[in-house]
Design a protein around this motif. Structure first.
Motif, PDB file in Angstrom:
ATOM      1  N   PRO A 239      -4.640  -1.316  -4.041  1.00 45.63           N
ATOM      2  CA  PRO A 239      -4.640  -0.102  -3.217  1.00 45.63           C
ATOM      3  C   PRO A 239      -4.251  -0.388  -1.772  1.00 45.63           C
ATOM      4  O   PRO A 239      -4.500  -1.472  -1.242  1.00 45.63           O
ATOM      5  CB  PRO A 239      -6.093   0.368  -3.302  1.00 45.63           C
ATOM      6  CG  PRO A 239      -6.875  -0.895  -3.498  1.00 45.63           C
ATOM      7  CD  PRO A 239      -6.005  -1.810  -4.310  1.00 45.63           C
TER       8      PRO A 239
ATOM      9  N   TRP B 152      -0.361   2.916  -3.601  1.00 47.24           N
ATOM     10  CA  TRP B 152      -0.599   1.775  -4.492  1.00 47.24           C
ATOM     11  C   TRP B 152       0.651   0.919  -4.547  1.00 47.24           C
ATOM     12  O   TRP B 152       1.767   1.442  -4.625  1.00 47.24           O
ATOM     13  CB  TRP B 152      -0.964   2.246  -5.889  1.00 47.24           C
ATOM     14  CG  TRP B 152      -2.308   2.904  -5.955  1.00 47.24           C
ATOM     15  CD1 TRP B 152      -2.606   4.210  -5.675  1.00 47.24           C
ATOM     16  CD2 TRP B 152      -3.544   2.276  -6.293  1.00 47.24           C
ATOM     17  NE1 TRP B 152      -3.943   4.442  -5.827  1.00 47.24           N
ATOM     18  CE2 TRP B 152      -4.554   3.268  -6.215  1.00 47.24           C
ATOM     19  CE3 TRP B 152      -3.907   0.995  -6.672  1.00 47.24           C
ATOM     20  CZ2 TRP B 152      -5.893   3.010  -6.499  1.00 47.24           C
ATOM     21  CZ3 TRP B 152      -5.229   0.725  -6.960  1.00 47.24           C
ATOM     22  CH2 TRP B 152      -6.211   1.721  -6.861  1.00 47.24           C
TER      23      TRP B 152
ATOM     24  N   ALA C 224      -7.708   5.407  -1.612  1.00 50.42           N
ATOM     25  CA  ALA C 224      -6.403   4.781  -1.403  1.00 50.42           C
ATOM     26  C   ALA C 224      -5.361   5.846  -1.116  1.00 50.42           C
ATOM     27  O   ALA C 224      -5.362   6.912  -1.742  1.00 50.42           O
ATOM     28  CB  ALA C 224      -6.002   3.961  -2.621  1.00 50.42           C
TER      29      ALA C 224
END
Length: 337
Positions: free
Chosen positions: A211, A177, A174
């Motif tokens: 994510p 977030w 990721a």
């Protein structure tokens, strides 16, 4: 035979090519609009009317079948161009020679991604219409990404909480977030921690995270963490000393963290014993006074106090008559020695 061949060749060149067959399997779609011969001095020509907003008939992991209300034009619509809105000129994704519907290939996302699409009509002289309204097309990859862990909430103060979470190692990495509460996006952070501030003490919050991947698609949301902001207990010691002259005073305050954990987003509070004591100007903190109650909060460079460390702050003020020292010092709501 030669004459026949020439005539047949000319006929084939003049005949319109068949429209591309829409395909959800990723087959290429020509990106050139065939407008027909354009005379050296084309007639005055108004652009076609804007097509209707594209509607999603069905979608797959690599595109969508779209349909839209057709455009009208005095000289006839030659084709429709479908674009992905990127805030500038758009990214062309498909061209349809005539029909006002078809399959549009889109990049397969890692997780789920929304593609904003619009349509432009082109007439036989190459004049383009205004854009249609934008339609948000959501595409999801059929390879399900793993769910992040449920966040852990650690109270920092009555109005702030620090969240932390993890993502399984076999997941796609990721790049950012998103943090949600009640369906509302609270913040976007680069790593697996986030500090929420400005919370209401005593109010219950339910928070999830999800994510964002390199292609700007997103993964599944975590299970929610439910918490009610409260002040964590801290261990502290406060020393107060004041120098008095006439009606003025200058006070120094030392705050020591005697615990094993950092004191984050600290707030010192105390009450002046006399109603004539007042803070005029302070340093190394944001000072405030209401009645005889005084508060001081950390500034950007000293908002946390590490274990075993002492923070020095102070203020200049005034008094009338006696100038007794306060004795009821608290930090983040916990009494200090």
């Amino acid at each position: 035979m030669q004459i026949t061949a020439v005539v047949l060749a000319a006929a084939l060149l003049a005949a319109p090519a068949p429209s591309p067959t829409p395909s959800p399997t990723g087959s290429p779609v020509p990106m050139t609009c065939r407008t027909g011969p354009i005379p050296p001095n084309p007639p005055v020509n108004a652009p076609p009317t804007a097509p209707g907003a594209p509607e999603v008939v069905w979608w797959f992991f690599n595109g969508a079948s779209l349909r839209w209300a057709p455009s009208t034009d005095d000289h006839g619509v030659a084709c429709y161009e479908v674009y992905q809105d990127d805030g500038a000129n758009g990214i062309i994704r498909a061209v349809f020679q005539g029909p006002n519907e078809g399959w549009v290939n889109l990049p397969t996302p890692i997780g789920t991604r929304i593609y904003p699409l619009y349509v432009v009509a082109v007439d036989r002289y190459g004049v383009r219409s205004a854009r249609s309204p934008v339609t948000q097309v959501s595409i999801s990859n059929d390879i399900v990404q793993p769910q992040p862990s449920r966040p852990v909430a650690a109270p920092l103060s009555p109005t702030s909480v620090r969240l932390s979470w993890t993502l399984p190692s076999y997941s796609s990495p990721a790049t950012a977030w998103q943090v949600f509460s009640g369906g509302q996006l609270l913040t976007t952070v680069p790593g697996t921690t986030a500090t929420l501030t400005g919370l209401t003490p005593g109010t219950e919050y339910s928070v999830t995270v999800r994510p964002i991947y390199t292609d700007r698609s997103w993964g599944p949301q975590s299970l929610p963490v439910v918490f009610t902001p409260s002040a964590p207990a801290v261990s502290c010691q406060v020393s107060y000393s004041a120098r008095t002259w006439g009606a003025g005073m200058s006070a120094n305050v030392a705050i020591k963290n005697t615990g094993d954990e950092p004191i984050e987003d600290w707030e010192l509070a105390f009450t002046f014993p006399s109603s004539g004591q007042r803070v005029e100007r302070g340093w190394s903190a944001d000072w405030a006074q209401s009645g005889q109650r005084v508060t001081a909060t950390g500034v950007s460079w000293n908002e946390d106090i590490a274990p075993g460390r002492t923070l020095w702050i102070g203020f200049n003020g005034e008094h009338t008559g006696a100038n007794p020292a306060p004795a009821d010092f608290t930090v983040n709501g916990s009494a200090c020695a």
